[in-house]
Motif scaffolding. Structure first.
Motif, short mmCIF file in Angstrom:
data_model
loop_
_atom_site.label_atom_id
_atom_site.label_comp_id
_atom_site.label_asym_id
_atom_site.label_seq_id
_atom_site.Cartn_x
_atom_site.Cartn_y
_atom_site.Cartn_z
N ALA A 39 8.61 18.87 -12.25
CA ALA A 39 9.94 18.36 -11.88
C ALA A 39 10.53 17.56 -13.04
O ALA A 39 9.81 16.88 -13.77
N THR A 40 11.83 17.66 -13.20
CA THR A 40 12.52 16.96 -14.28
C THR A 40 13.38 15.80 -13.77
O THR A 40 13.99 15.10 -14.56
N GLY A 41 13.42 15.63 -12.45
CA GLY A 41 14.22 14.55 -11.89
C GLY A 41 13.67 14.06 -10.57
O GLY A 41 12.97 14.79 -9.87
N VAL A 42 13.99 12.80 -10.27
CA VAL A 42 13.59 12.18 -9.01
C VAL A 42 14.82 11.48 -8.44
O VAL A 42 15.48 10.71 -9.13
N ILE A 43 15.12 11.77 -7.18
CA ILE A 43 16.19 11.07 -6.47
C ILE A 43 15.52 10.20 -5.41
O ILE A 43 14.72 10.69 -4.62
N ILE A 44 15.86 8.91 -5.41
CA ILE A 44 15.35 7.99 -4.40
C ILE A 44 16.53 7.53 -3.56
O ILE A 44 17.43 6.85 -4.06
N ASP A 45 16.54 7.92 -2.30
CA ASP A 45 17.60 7.55 -1.37
C ASP A 45 17.20 6.26 -0.67
O ASP A 45 16.22 6.23 0.07
N ILE A 46 17.97 5.19 -0.89
CA ILE A 46 17.66 3.90 -0.27
C ILE A 46 18.67 3.54 0.81
O ILE A 46 18.78 2.38 1.20
N SER A 47 19.39 4.54 1.33
CA SER A 47 20.40 4.26 2.36
C SER A 47 19.78 3.70 3.64
O SER A 47 20.46 3.02 4.40
N GLY A 48 18.49 3.95 3.87
CA GLY A 48 17.83 3.43 5.06
C GLY A 48 17.20 2.07 4.85
O GLY A 48 16.51 1.54 5.73
N THR B 101 23.09 -8.28 -3.71
CA THR B 101 21.80 -8.99 -3.73
C THR B 101 21.08 -8.76 -5.05
O THR B 101 20.52 -9.70 -5.63
N LEU B 102 21.07 -7.53 -5.54
CA LEU B 102 20.40 -7.24 -6.81
C LEU B 102 21.01 -8.04 -7.95
O LEU B 102 20.29 -8.58 -8.80
N VAL B 103 22.33 -8.14 -7.97
CA VAL B 103 23.01 -8.91 -9.01
C VAL B 103 22.67 -10.39 -8.87
O VAL B 103 22.36 -11.07 -9.86
N SER C 99 0.83 -1.21 0.00
CA SER C 99 0.00 0.00 0.00
C SER C 99 0.87 1.26 0.00
O SER C 99 0.54 2.25 -0.67
N THR C 100 1.97 1.23 0.73
CA THR C 100 2.87 2.38 0.78
C THR C 100 3.54 2.58 -0.58
O THR C 100 3.67 3.71 -1.05
N ALA C 101 3.95 1.49 -1.22
CA ALA C 101 4.60 1.57 -2.52
C ALA C 101 3.64 2.14 -3.56
O ALA C 101 4.00 3.00 -4.37
N PHE D 40 10.48 -7.38 -4.92
CA PHE D 40 9.35 -6.45 -4.84
C PHE D 40 9.83 -5.00 -4.90
O PHE D 40 9.36 -4.21 -5.70
N LEU D 41 10.80 -4.65 -4.05
CA LEU D 41 11.30 -3.28 -4.03
C LEU D 41 11.99 -2.95 -5.35
O LEU D 41 11.86 -1.84 -5.87
N GLY D 42 12.72 -3.90 -5.90
CA GLY D 42 13.35 -3.68 -7.20
C GLY D 42 12.32 -3.36 -8.27
O GLY D 42 12.50 -2.44 -9.08
N ARG D 43 11.20 -4.09 -8.26
CA ARG D 43 10.12 -3.85 -9.23
C ARG D 43 9.51 -2.47 -9.01
O ARG D 43 9.24 -1.73 -9.96
N VAL D 44 9.30 -2.10 -7.74
CA VAL D 44 8.72 -0.78 -7.42
C VAL D 44 9.64 0.33 -7.93
O VAL D 44 9.17 1.29 -8.55
N LEU D 45 10.93 0.20 -7.69
CA LEU D 45 11.88 1.22 -8.15
C LEU D 45 11.86 1.33 -9.68
O LEU D 45 11.86 2.43 -10.23
N ALA D 46 11.83 0.18 -10.36
CA ALA D 46 11.78 0.19 -11.82
C ALA D 46 10.48 0.82 -12.33
O ALA D 46 10.48 1.57 -13.32
N GLU D 47 9.36 0.53 -11.66
CA GLU D 47 8.07 1.12 -12.06
C GLU D 47 8.05 2.63 -11.85
O GLU D 47 7.53 3.38 -12.67
#
Length: 136
Positions: free
Chosen positions: A51-60, A98-100, A33-35, A67-74
């Motif tokens: 806006a012309t850009g989006v930065i997503i900080d995943i350091s946390g 892990t992604l690799v 639901s949050t995604a 699932f998160l990989g798919r959300v980021l790609a979407e």
């Protein structure tokens, strides 16, 4: 000047505006639901703000699963359709490994080692405030 478009509400990820760039910081697990709400909020904010850009900080984020990989790609695909580029920052080495291992390629996403580098990537080619262009 930064402007918050969304306040911190349970199950809600704040979207901050830094000039022509939107900044999102993910903390902990991202649930369905949050995604979904984040994707909707970003699309609406890109449309309304121009806006012309989006930065997503995943350091946390401790773990990036499929699932998160798919959300980021979407998110990147939606932003691209709305003429905005997406850069992910703060990726830990274990997350990259892990992604690799999962075989996730995250199409449409660029990565940067820091927010500053991401801002530079997103503002390249854009006229900077205070810089004059000479007429031909």
């Amino acid at each position: 000047m930064s402007e918050a478009f969304s306040g911190p509400v349970a199950g809600h990820v704040p979207v901050l505006r830094l000039g022509d760039v939107l900044m999102v910081t993910l903390q902990g697990d991202l649930y369905d639901s949050t995604a979904q709400r984040l994707q909707q909020d970003l699309a609406e904010t890109i449309t309304h703000s121009g806006a012309t850009g989006v930065i997503i900080d995943i350091s946390g984020v401790e773990i990036v699963d499929s699932f998160l990989g798919r959300v980021l790609a979407e998110i990147a695909a939606q932003a691209s359709l709305l003429a905005a580029r997406t850069v992910v920052v703060g990726m830990r080495p274990a997350v990259a490994i892990t992604l690799v291992e999962l075989g996730l390629t995250l199409p449409g996403l660029r990565t940067a080692l820091s927010t500053e580098v991401a801002m530079d990537l997103l503002t390249q080619g854009s006229p900077r405030v205070g810089v004059r262009r000479e007429s031909p």
